[in-house]
Motif scaffolding. Structure first.
Motif, mmCIF file in Angstrom:
data_model
loop_
_atom_site.group_PDB
_atom_site.id
_atom_site.type_symbol
_atom_site.label_atom_id
_atom_site.label_comp_id
_atom_site.label_asym_id
_atom_site.label_seq_id
_atom_site.Cartn_x
_atom_site.Cartn_y
_atom_site.Cartn_z
ATOM 1 N N ALA A 1 0.834 -1.206 0.000
ATOM 2 C CA ALA A 1 0.000 0.000 0.000
ATOM 3 C C ALA A 1 0.866 1.253 0.000
ATOM 4 O O ALA A 1 0.601 2.223 -0.726
ATOM 5 C CB ALA A 1 -0.937 -0.007 1.212
ATOM 6 N N GLN A 2 1.939 1.234 0.809
ATOM 7 C CA GLN A 2 2.853 2.369 0.838
ATOM 8 C C GLN A 2 3.593 2.515 -0.493
ATOM 9 O O GLN A 2 3.797 3.624 -0.994
ATOM 10 C CB GLN A 2 3.841 2.210 1.983
ATOM 11 C CG GLN A 2 4.914 3.286 2.058
ATOM 12 C CD GLN A 2 4.361 4.669 2.296
ATOM 13 O OE1 GLN A 2 3.213 4.824 2.732
ATOM 14 N NE2 GLN A 2 5.146 5.696 2.028
ATOM 15 N N ALA A 3 4.000 1.388 -1.090
ATOM 16 C CA ALA A 3 4.704 1.435 -2.374
ATOM 17 C C ALA A 3 3.815 2.016 -3.465
ATOM 18 O O ALA A 3 4.277 2.792 -4.310
ATOM 19 C CB ALA A 3 5.170 0.037 -2.764
ATOM 20 N N LEU A 4 2.546 1.686 -3.455
ATOM 21 C CA LEU A 4 1.623 2.229 -4.446
ATOM 22 C C LEU A 4 1.407 3.729 -4.245
ATOM 23 O O LEU A 4 1.247 4.476 -5.217
ATOM 24 C CB LEU A 4 0.288 1.483 -4.390
ATOM 25 C CG LEU A 4 0.316 0.035 -4.908
ATOM 26 C CD1 LEU A 4 -0.973 -0.687 -4.574
ATOM 27 C CD2 LEU A 4 0.565 0.014 -6.411
ATOM 28 N N ARG A 5 1.426 4.163 -2.980
ATOM 29 C CA ARG A 5 1.266 5.605 -2.718
ATOM 30 C C ARG A 5 2.467 6.392 -3.226
ATOM 31 O O ARG A 5 2.319 7.517 -3.713
ATOM 32 C CB ARG A 5 1.092 5.851 -1.214
ATOM 33 C CG ARG A 5 -0.295 5.559 -0.672
ATOM 34 C CD ARG A 5 -0.475 6.121 0.733
ATOM 35 N NE ARG A 5 0.372 5.454 1.710
ATOM 36 C CZ ARG A 5 -0.011 4.410 2.431
ATOM 37 N NH1 ARG A 5 -1.216 3.896 2.269
ATOM 38 N NH2 ARG A 5 0.812 3.854 3.312
ATOM 39 N N THR A 6 3.660 5.824 -3.092
ATOM 40 C CA THR A 6 4.873 6.586 -3.406
ATOM 41 C C THR A 6 5.412 6.325 -4.814
ATOM 42 O O THR A 6 6.102 7.174 -5.367
ATOM 43 C CB THR A 6 5.976 6.264 -2.386
ATOM 44 O OG1 THR A 6 6.226 4.846 -2.390
ATOM 45 C CG2 THR A 6 5.553 6.702 -0.985
ATOM 46 N N ARG A 7 5.119 5.129 -5.389
ATOM 47 C CA ARG A 7 5.709 4.811 -6.688
ATOM 48 C C ARG A 7 4.686 4.567 -7.781
ATOM 49 O O ARG A 7 5.044 4.387 -8.938
ATOM 50 C CB ARG A 7 6.624 3.589 -6.548
ATOM 51 C CG ARG A 7 7.989 3.942 -5.992
ATOM 52 C CD ARG A 7 8.771 2.703 -5.622
ATOM 53 N NE ARG A 7 8.578 2.385 -4.204
ATOM 54 C CZ ARG A 7 8.805 1.190 -3.676
ATOM 55 N NH1 ARG A 7 9.215 0.205 -4.444
ATOM 56 N NH2 ARG A 7 8.624 0.988 -2.395
ATOM 57 N N GLY A 8 3.422 4.525 -7.416
ATOM 58 C CA GLY A 8 2.341 4.509 -8.396
ATOM 59 C C GLY A 8 2.467 3.463 -9.475
ATOM 60 O O GLY A 8 2.614 2.271 -9.216
ATOM 61 N N GLU A 9 2.430 3.903 -10.738
ATOM 62 C CA GLU A 9 2.380 2.996 -11.880
ATOM 63 C C GLU A 9 3.642 2.136 -12.000
ATOM 64 O O GLU A 9 3.574 0.996 -12.476
ATOM 65 C CB GLU A 9 2.170 3.796 -13.163
ATOM 66 C CG GLU A 9 1.925 2.925 -14.386
ATOM 67 C CD GLU A 9 0.747 1.958 -14.194
ATOM 68 O OE1 GLU A 9 0.869 0.817 -14.676
ATOM 69 O OE2 GLU A 9 -0.252 2.333 -13.552
ATOM 70 N N ASP A 10 4.780 2.665 -11.548
ATOM 71 C CA ASP A 10 5.999 1.869 -11.588
ATOM 72 C C ASP A 10 5.840 0.624 -10.727
ATOM 73 O O ASP A 10 6.255 -0.474 -11.112
ATOM 74 C CB ASP A 10 7.185 2.711 -11.106
ATOM 75 C CG ASP A 10 8.505 1.957 -11.224
ATOM 76 O OD1 ASP A 10 8.775 1.420 -12.313
ATOM 77 O OD2 ASP A 10 9.246 1.894 -10.229
ATOM 78 N N TYR A 11 5.215 0.762 -9.571
ATOM 79 C CA TYR A 11 5.037 -0.403 -8.709
ATOM 80 C C TYR A 11 3.924 -1.305 -9.232
ATOM 81 O O TYR A 11 3.997 -2.532 -9.088
ATOM 82 C CB TYR A 11 4.745 0.012 -7.264
ATOM 83 C CG TYR A 11 4.982 -1.121 -6.296
ATOM 84 C CD1 TYR A 11 6.269 -1.444 -5.888
ATOM 85 C CD2 TYR A 11 3.925 -1.913 -5.839
ATOM 86 C CE1 TYR A 11 6.506 -2.513 -5.040
ATOM 87 C CE2 TYR A 11 4.153 -2.977 -4.977
ATOM 88 C CZ TYR A 11 5.439 -3.279 -4.586
ATOM 89 O OH TYR A 11 5.676 -4.351 -3.749
ATOM 90 N N ARG A 12 2.895 -0.744 -9.860
ATOM 91 C CA ARG A 12 1.846 -1.583 -10.449
ATOM 92 C C ARG A 12 2.418 -2.468 -11.552
ATOM 93 O O ARG A 12 2.037 -3.639 -11.676
ATOM 94 C CB ARG A 12 0.719 -0.703 -10.992
ATOM 95 C CG ARG A 12 -0.099 -0.007 -9.912
ATOM 96 C CD ARG A 12 -1.311 0.708 -10.479
ATOM 97 N NE ARG A 12 -2.039 1.381 -9.409
ATOM 98 C CZ ARG A 12 -1.806 2.623 -9.020
ATOM 99 N NH1 ARG A 12 -0.869 3.348 -9.640
ATOM 100 N NH2 ARG A 12 -2.501 3.165 -8.038
ATOM 101 N N ALA A 13 3.341 -1.913 -12.354
ATOM 102 C CA ALA A 13 4.007 -2.722 -13.375
ATOM 103 C C ALA A 13 4.835 -3.826 -12.730
ATOM 104 O O ALA A 13 4.892 -4.956 -13.229
ATOM 105 C CB ALA A 13 4.886 -1.829 -14.249
ATOM 106 N N TYR A 14 5.477 -3.510 -11.605
ATOM 107 C CA TYR A 14 6.263 -4.488 -10.858
ATOM 108 C C TYR A 14 5.357 -5.594 -10.324
ATOM 109 O O TYR A 14 5.711 -6.784 -10.369
ATOM 110 C CB TYR A 14 6.973 -3.768 -9.719
ATOM 111 C CG TYR A 14 7.940 -4.593 -8.910
ATOM 112 C CD1 TYR A 14 8.967 -5.320 -9.505
ATOM 113 C CD2 TYR A 14 7.854 -4.608 -7.514
ATOM 114 C CE1 TYR A 14 9.872 -6.049 -8.746
ATOM 115 C CE2 TYR A 14 8.757 -5.329 -6.741
ATOM 116 C CZ TYR A 14 9.757 -6.050 -7.372
ATOM 117 O OH TYR A 14 10.648 -6.765 -6.608
ATOM 118 N N GLN A 15 4.175 -5.233 -9.842
ATOM 119 C CA GLN A 15 3.223 -6.224 -9.352
ATOM 120 C C GLN A 15 2.779 -7.164 -10.473
ATOM 121 O O GLN A 15 2.594 -8.358 -10.248
ATOM 122 C CB GLN A 15 2.001 -5.529 -8.750
ATOM 123 C CG GLN A 15 2.245 -4.869 -7.408
ATOM 124 C CD GLN A 15 1.007 -4.179 -6.875
ATOM 125 O OE1 GLN A 15 0.331 -3.446 -7.613
ATOM 126 N NE2 GLN A 15 0.698 -4.392 -5.617
#
Length: 259
Positions: free
Chosen positions: A225-239
């Motif tokens: 949840a924190q990663a999505l708040r701070t890194r947004g689409e970059d972390y969604r691609a990682y997921q």
């Protein structure tokens, strides 16, 4: 002995709560949790009624694991702002110190709960060398893997050009949480060390509880949840490309650059 562990944990967490009031950094609770389990392993190994070999390994391995983790976490807590997960929790509670105190004391309760595998080892009167060796090997793989993952992430975060980006190097290419995976794996060491103990079944509480907490309660959900708040689409691609916990080969990138 577990009652003594809990009483000491209550006192330690009360001091930790007072420290966070002065420094506005709740992350110290993780440092104290690891420290408490380090002490619990040493205490139970010293006073346990089991054979010398499993108790010696418990004190050595459990103590070193907790000490390494505590020192690693302290380097972050002592030199960085409050972790975003705890900052969000503090803001959600509007800085209510009563709730924060209760949170610290809840962590104190978890220390004797997670020390149950140590009880199983400390009461083991049997010396089964193959299982003792297996426990040491599992411990080495788990702790070394977690240390490598922590070091890779720290090195990535320490480079200014990576600000706002997700670490995909080393072990982080194969799991979104390799540190959590190896932390979970390490708890099977005490299952092996407890073979022959009348309380051997208690040792399974370690990997079971750790998996539940990491996967569903306080680990992955808050971290992501924190990663999505701070890194947004970059972390969604990682997921989308990288397994959550258990390491495996990543899918072909579907979004942003991965170097």
């Amino acid at each position: 002995m577990l009652l003594l562990v809990w009483v000491l944990a209550v006192l330690m967490m009360a001091l930790g709560w007072h420290w966070q009031r002065r420094h506005t950094n709740t992350g110290v609770v993780d440092v104290l949790w690891a420290t408490g389990l380090c002490g619990a392993a040493a205490l139970l190994a010293w006073f346990g009624p089991g054979a010398t070999a499993p108790r010696l390994l418990l004190g050595l391995l459990g103590g070193l694991w907790g000490l390494r983790l505590a020192l690693h976490l302290w380097r972050r807590v002592g030199h960085e702002p409050e972790d975003g997960r705890y900052r969000a929790m503090r803001e959600h509670w509007r800085g209510d110190q009563r709730r924060l105190f209760a949170f610290f004391q809840f962590q104190a309760m978890l220390i004797p709960l997670f020390a149950l595998p140590f009880v199983a080892v400390a009461t083991n009167a049997a010396v089964r060398r193959p299982w003792l060796i297996a426990g040491v090997v599992i411990w080495i793989v788990g702790v070394l893997g977690e240390a490598v993952a922590d070091a890779q992430l720290a090195r990535f975060r320490g480079q200014p050009q990576h600000r706002g980006r997700t670490c995909r190097c080393g072990l982080w290419r194969y799991s979104r949480h390799p540190n959590y995976f190896f932390e979970w794996l390490h708890w099977f060491a005490y299952v092996a060390l407890a073979v022959g103990s009348p309380l051997a079944w208690l040792a399974w509480s370690g990997p079971v509880l750790m998996f539940l907490f990491l996967r569903f309660i306080s680990g992955i959900p808050f971290t992501e949840a924190q990663a999505l708040r701070t890194r947004g689409e970059d972390y969604r691609a990682y997921q989308r490309s990288t397994p959550m916990l258990f390491p495996w080969f990543p899918k072909r990138s579907t979004g942003l650059r991965t170097e």
